[in-house]
Design an enzyme around this catalytic site. Structure first.
Site, PDB file in Angstrom:
ATOM      1  N   ARG A  40       0.844  -1.223   0.122  1.00  0.00           N
ATOM      2  CA  ARG A  40       0.170   0.093  -0.071  1.00  0.00           C
ATOM      3  C   ARG A  40       0.742   1.235  -0.074  1.00  0.00           C
ATOM      4  O   ARG A  40       0.655   2.037  -0.703  1.00  0.00           O
ATOM      5  CB  ARG A  40      -0.808  -0.007   1.162  1.00  0.00           C
ATOM      6  CG  ARG A  40      -2.303  -0.968   0.927  1.00  0.00           C
ATOM      7  CD  ARG A  40      -1.896  -2.102   0.844  1.00  0.00           C
ATOM      8  NE  ARG A  40      -3.180  -2.978   0.629  1.00  0.00           N
ATOM      9  CZ  ARG A  40      -3.336  -4.211   1.416  1.00  0.00           C
ATOM     10  NH1 ARG A  40      -2.504  -4.441   2.279  1.00  0.00           N
ATOM     11  NH2 ARG A  40      -4.359  -4.741   1.114  1.00  0.00           N
TER      12      ARG A  40
ATOM     13  N   ASP B 145      -5.837 -15.010   1.940  1.00  0.00           N
ATOM     14  CA  ASP B 145      -6.862 -14.477   2.488  1.00  0.00           C
ATOM     15  C   ASP B 145      -7.982 -13.604   1.557  1.00  0.00           C
ATOM     16  O   ASP B 145      -7.448 -13.446   0.486  1.00  0.00           O
ATOM     17  CB  ASP B 145      -6.434 -13.451   3.724  1.00  0.00           C
ATOM     18  CG  ASP B 145      -5.776 -12.447   3.047  1.00  0.00           C
ATOM     19  OD1 ASP B 145      -4.673 -12.756   2.293  1.00  0.00           O
ATOM     20  OD2 ASP B 145      -5.878 -11.312   3.355  1.00  0.00           O
ATOM     21  N   GLU B 146      -9.109 -13.373   2.105  1.00  0.00           N
ATOM     22  CA  GLU B 146     -10.140 -12.482   1.500  1.00  0.00           C
ATOM     23  C   GLU B 146      -9.987 -12.691  -0.230  1.00  0.00           C
ATOM     24  O   GLU B 146      -9.727 -11.859  -0.933  1.00  0.00           O
ATOM     25  CB  GLU B 146      -9.798 -11.028   1.706  1.00  0.00           C
ATOM     26  CG  GLU B 146      -9.718 -10.720   3.214  1.00  0.00           C
ATOM     27  CD  GLU B 146      -9.221  -9.170   3.411  1.00  0.00           C
ATOM     28  OE1 GLU B 146      -9.712  -8.614   4.370  1.00  0.00           O
ATOM     29  OE2 GLU B 146      -8.335  -8.565   2.746  1.00  0.00           O
TER      30      GLU B 146
ATOM     31  N   TRP C  92      -0.429  -3.043   8.591  1.00  0.00           N
ATOM     32  CA  TRP C  92      -0.878  -2.689   7.032  1.00  0.00           C
ATOM     33  C   TRP C  92      -0.977  -1.097   6.995  1.00  0.00           C
ATOM     34  O   TRP C  92      -1.187  -0.307   7.879  1.00  0.00           O
ATOM     35  CB  TRP C  92      -2.535  -3.302   7.013  1.00  0.00           C
ATOM     36  CG  TRP C  92      -2.507  -4.573   7.489  1.00  0.00           C
ATOM     37  CD1 TRP C  92      -3.028  -5.168   8.480  1.00  0.00           C
ATOM     38  CD2 TRP C  92      -2.172  -5.807   6.466  1.00  0.00           C
ATOM     39  NE1 TRP C  92      -2.946  -6.501   8.478  1.00  0.00           N
ATOM     40  CE2 TRP C  92      -2.548  -6.739   7.291  1.00  0.00           C
ATOM     41  CE3 TRP C  92      -1.788  -5.909   5.224  1.00  0.00           C
ATOM     42  CZ2 TRP C  92      -2.119  -8.221   6.661  1.00  0.00           C
ATOM     43  CZ3 TRP C  92      -1.443  -7.065   4.599  1.00  0.00           C
ATOM     44  CH2 TRP C  92      -1.717  -8.226   5.296  1.00  0.00           C
ATOM     45  N   THR C  93      -0.643  -0.814   5.773  1.00  0.00           N
ATOM     46  CA  THR C  93      -0.255   0.438   5.533  1.00  0.00           C
ATOM     47  C   THR C  93      -1.035   1.330   4.714  1.00  0.00           C
ATOM     48  O   THR C  93      -0.631   2.470   3.990  1.00  0.00           O
ATOM     49  CB  THR C  93       1.223   0.636   5.138  1.00  0.00           C
ATOM     50  OG1 THR C  93       1.347  -0.095   3.809  1.00  0.00           O
ATOM     51  CG2 THR C  93       2.254  -0.076   6.014  1.00  0.00           C
ATOM     52  N   GLU C  94      -2.177   1.068   4.684  1.00  0.00           N
ATOM     53  CA  GLU C  94      -3.154   2.076   3.789  1.00  0.00           C
ATOM     54  C   GLU C  94      -3.134   3.431   4.046  1.00  0.00           C
ATOM     55  O   GLU C  94      -3.350   4.423   3.438  1.00  0.00           O
ATOM     56  CB  GLU C  94      -4.702   1.319   3.876  1.00  0.00           C
ATOM     57  CG  GLU C  94      -4.954   0.224   3.147  1.00  0.00           C
ATOM     58  CD  GLU C  94      -4.857  -1.143   4.198  1.00  0.00           C
ATOM     59  OE1 GLU C  94      -5.581  -1.966   3.713  1.00  0.00           O
ATOM     60  OE2 GLU C  94      -4.107  -0.952   5.188  1.00  0.00           O
TER      61      GLU C  94
ATOM     62  N   TRP D 114      -5.829 -14.506  12.062  1.00  0.00           N
ATOM     63  CA  TRP D 114      -6.186 -13.251  11.988  1.00  0.00           C
ATOM     64  C   TRP D 114      -7.479 -12.570  12.335  1.00  0.00           C
ATOM     65  O   TRP D 114      -7.719 -11.630  12.823  1.00  0.00           O
ATOM     66  CB  TRP D 114      -5.721 -12.445  10.822  1.00  0.00           C
ATOM     67  CG  TRP D 114      -6.518 -12.606   9.520  1.00  0.00           C
ATOM     68  CD1 TRP D 114      -6.337 -13.581   8.587  1.00  0.00           C
ATOM     69  CD2 TRP D 114      -7.282 -11.478   9.182  1.00  0.00           C
ATOM     70  NE1 TRP D 114      -7.375 -13.445   7.815  1.00  0.00           N
ATOM     71  CE2 TRP D 114      -7.776 -12.152   7.898  1.00  0.00           C
ATOM     72  CE3 TRP D 114      -7.822 -10.335   9.804  1.00  0.00           C
ATOM     73  CZ2 TRP D 114      -8.848 -11.507   7.166  1.00  0.00           C
ATOM     74  CZ3 TRP D 114      -8.813  -9.763   8.849  1.00  0.00           C
ATOM     75  CH2 TRP D 114      -9.259 -10.324   7.776  1.00  0.00           C
TER      76      TRP D 114
END
EC number: 3.2.1.52
Length: 754
Positions: free
Chosen positions: A160, A323-324, A465-467, A390
């Site tokens: 991100r 994931d996702e 996480w770096t959004e 998670w």
């Protein structure tokens, strides 16, 4: 073979902690203070037989304390000793990290089985030196120490937002300071591919950049219009980072995302998708429907990528994400459907398991193992896979009961992109509320596991996480001081009952971080507010890590000064008002000014029950959050919202007696990129006995959408003791939306009644 290292120091270290308490984080397993003290000499004499790398190593970490010289054993006052018996029987992994430090009036001796044990001993010693620097002497003591968990990790998302090699090295140094031994490097995602793969140059030529980036709160849906990238690490840079980490006894675990989070890769090689594309690296945050298609050319591509990755990273585990992964494209893909039929798979979840197991078989053939997020449990777990739990603790529990290893990293305790202080006074973050004390309270061994099953819990990890993290200074802000709490949890010496002692040690370490110019969060200095029931209403409880006598507050919306009301006890909130508070010391403002608006209604502070509980990540305050007088901030999903995934909200409010009312209000959110959808419907009921309920109002999806989730309903004149509201979750996310086929999130804030 036991290795004995003797050290004779010129020390310089900080003030003695009360009652001989060490300011060490993580705190050692056993500390025994002895008679005598070690007077700091003028020179620190090292063994002249140390190798050149060892000399450089000591110079780097001890050079700030004294002048280093080298001498013979006699000068070192060498004491021959066998490694002392362990405190408890140790596993092979623990033995690798075991060490002792003995400080006598003559010398300081480090003993360890391995270089790694010696390295952790040195980290402890450095902290001791800094503590006792002003007094020039150290009390005699003996430390016996080893970690509880083999995996003590920190994760960093560089997709991100990207961070330079030097910044990544600095991150690794932070881990080493606090004895974390695993660096999870998240290298690929929808928003960017960050690792050079020589066989597929377009991954970095195309996939390492995006046309723009989302900025501000997600609900604003705004973009900066600036091209981002190309940003990636060359293979030589990867080798450099891995070597750097290895020298600090930290394992680097790379993550190559599959089958989802693949847009950056598909932008470079669209033929790997189920549809023709074209694709581009994502500019928004969230989850996207286009994923890797499970066809032979995709597996060939991924195997070739993994070949290059495994040559760069010697780690036992390779993280494959998992994931996702929306199943929308697979449902519409003829090849996928044929593959499901051919292999007698139950559905698309079975196809995900097929995908993961095929990748695992390949990685196993290379002598490595896979680890993935807990969605790899979907459709059945691959035979030798480890799980990174998670979404909660259930993934880890399921894995351990099936005799698979698991690393515990539940979002509610271990996501450092969550707010760590009052969201109103914190920089924009992803959401959630995970303050220092909550991280410290975490126990990685779930209560549901027996002793045999608990052995499969490898350890604990926090994720960043770096959004919403634009630069490395913000990285520092989000990990410190929470990284310190994680380190003590992973080492196995955390004790929530003694949190205040830990907090005092954290504050002493702020001086160390100040000297290092680290941009740590000072959230624990700020005023923390908690709404509590009081006299059939509410009161606002204020606290700080400092002396509570320093808290000043106002109730009229003005900024508090040293002359404002002195906080003595929880502040009664009888009507709608704004509480502003701050901490003062020596007449000076020492904290941010905290501000909280209250909207008091007839439901405020009343007893409330929920039929289904919120998700752990968004459960701060529990059911009471819905009647605490606080309207949720739509841009900061911190502690003012409750979040429910795939569940309806069914809440019953007890007014305590029959009460007149004619209106109800509440808010729900829409943030489809994060799988948050408006409620599908809402029904209002009343009762006098909490058994027989009569429906008095109902609204549908169209009305909720027209109101944009801000619901205010006229109920006519009512008189009842109990009010029940059922807010219906949107259910399964429909095709064409991020997270299609997954359970939608429903967010609700305050249920007000007038």
């Amino acid at each position: 073979m036991v290795r004995t290292f003797l050290v004779f120091f010129v020390l310089l270290s900080s003030f003695m902690f009360a009652q001989n308490k060490l300011n060490v984080i993580p705190y050692p397993q056993k500390v025994e203070f002895l008679k005598g003290e070690f007077i700091i000499p003028e020179k620190f004499i090292l063994d002249k037989n140390l190798s050149k790398p060892e000399r450089e190593y000591y110079k780097r970490y001890l050079g700030e304390f004294f002048t280093l010289t080298y001498g013979a054993k006699e000068e070192l006052h060498l004491v021959q000793a066998l490694f002392p018996p362990s405190i408890v029987p140790l596993s092979k992994e623990q033995e690798q990290e075991n060490y002792t430090i003995e400080i006598s009036s003559r010398n300081i001796t480090i003993k360890a089985y391995t270089d790694q044990g010696r390295f952790w001993a040195l980290q402890t010693l450095i902290q001791i030196l800094k503590q006792y620097k002003p007094v020039g002497k150290i009390p005699a003591m003996k430390i016996e120490d080893h970690p509880k968990f083999a995996w003590r990790g920190m994760h960093l998302d560089v997709c991100r937002h990207f961070f330079t090699v030097d910044e990544v090295k600095q991150y690794i140094d932070y881990l080493a300071m606090y004895k974390l031994n695993t660096f999870h490097w998240h290298l690929t995602d929808d928003q960017g591919w960050r690792i050079e793969i020589k066989k597929y140059p377009k991954l970095t030529q195309i996939g390492s950049k995006r046309k723009e980036s989302m900025i501000g709160a997600y609900v604003d849906n705004t973009f900066d219009g600036k091209p981002y990238g190309p940003y990636f690490y060359t293979q030589e840079q990867i080798k450099e980072v891995v070597k750097y980490a290895t020298e600090r006894h930290i394992t680097v675990v790379p993550e190559i995302e599959m089958p989802g989070h693949a847009l950056a890769a598909l932008s470079a090689y669209p033929e790997l998708a189920c549809t023709k594309g074209p694709f581009e690296s994502a500019t928004k945050w969230g989850v996207f429907d286009d994923v890797f298609c499970p066809k032979d050319e995709t597996f060939t591509f991924l195997e070739n990528v993994l070949d290059e990755v495994m040559k760069l990273f010697p780690s036992q585990y390779i993280h494959i994400g998992g994931d996702e992964c929306p199943k929308t494209r697979w449902k519409e893909c003829a090849h996928c459907q044929a593959l499901i039929k051919k292999n007698n798979l139950k559905d698309e979840h079975g196809l995900q398991s097929y995908f993961i197991q095929r990748i695992e078989k390949y990685i196993n053939s290379k002598g490595r193992k896979i680890i993935g997020w807990d969605e790899i449990l979907e459709g059945g777990l691959a035979p030798n896979a480890a799980v990174m739990s998670w979404t909660g603790v259930n993934g880890g529990i399921e894995a351990a009961k099936a005799k698979h290893f698991a690393v515990m990293t539940p979002g509610s305790y271990c996501y450092f992109d969550h707010y760590q202080g009052d969201p109103q006074s914190e920089p924009n973050a992803f959401g959630g509320f995970t303050p220092l004390d909550k991280v410290y309270s975490y126990n990685p061994i779930p209560e549901e596991l027996n002793a045999d099953q608990a052995q499969y819990i490898l350890g604990v990890q926090a994720n960043l996480w770096t959004e919403y993290i634009l630069d490395f200074k913000q990285v520092e802000y989000m990990i410190f001081p929470r990284l310190m709490a994680l380190s003590e949890v992973g080492w196995g010496t955390s004790d929530p009952k003694n949190y205040k002692d830990f907090e005092n040690r954290v504050i002493s370490h702020f001086k160390i971080l100040d000297k290092m110019n680290v941009n740590y969060a000072k959230s624990i200095y700020n005023i923390s507010g908690k709404v509590i029931p009081s006299n059939n209403g509410i009161a606002y409880e204020l606290s700080t890590s400092q002396n509570p006598n320093g808290i000043r507050y106002t109730l009229d919306g003005t900024v508090p000064t040293i002359n404002s009301k002195n906080y003595q006890a929880p502040v009664s909130i009888p009507n709608s008002l704004t509480v502003k508070s701050a901490y003062f010391e020596g007449g000076q403002l020492k904290s941010a000014v905290s501000s909280q608006d209250f909207i008091v209604s007839k439901s405020t502070g009343k007893k409330i029950t929920l039929e289904q509980q919120p998700s752990e990540n968004y459960s701060f305050g529990g059911a009471f959050t819905l009647v605490d007088g606080i309207i949720g901030n739509v841009k900061k999903l911190g502690k003012t919202w409750l979040g429910f995934q795939g569940k309806d909200v069914v809440a019953t409010i007890d007014f305590g007696q029959k009460t007149d009312f004619s209106e109800i209000y509440f808010n729900t959110l829409e943030n489809k990129g994060s799988w948050i959808h408006l409620a599908k419907s809402a029904k209002i009921y009343v009762s006098d006995d909490n058994k027989n309920f009569k429906i008095i109002k109902e609204i549908g999806k169209e009305d909720i959408q027209n109101a944009k989730g801000k619901i205010q309903l006229k109920l006519g004149k009512q008189n009842a003791r109990y009010l029940k509201i059922m807010i219906e979750n949107a259910g399964i996310i429909p095709s064409g939306n991020p997270g299609a086929d997954s359970k939608a999130w429903l967010f609700v804030d305050e249920i007000g009644v007038n």
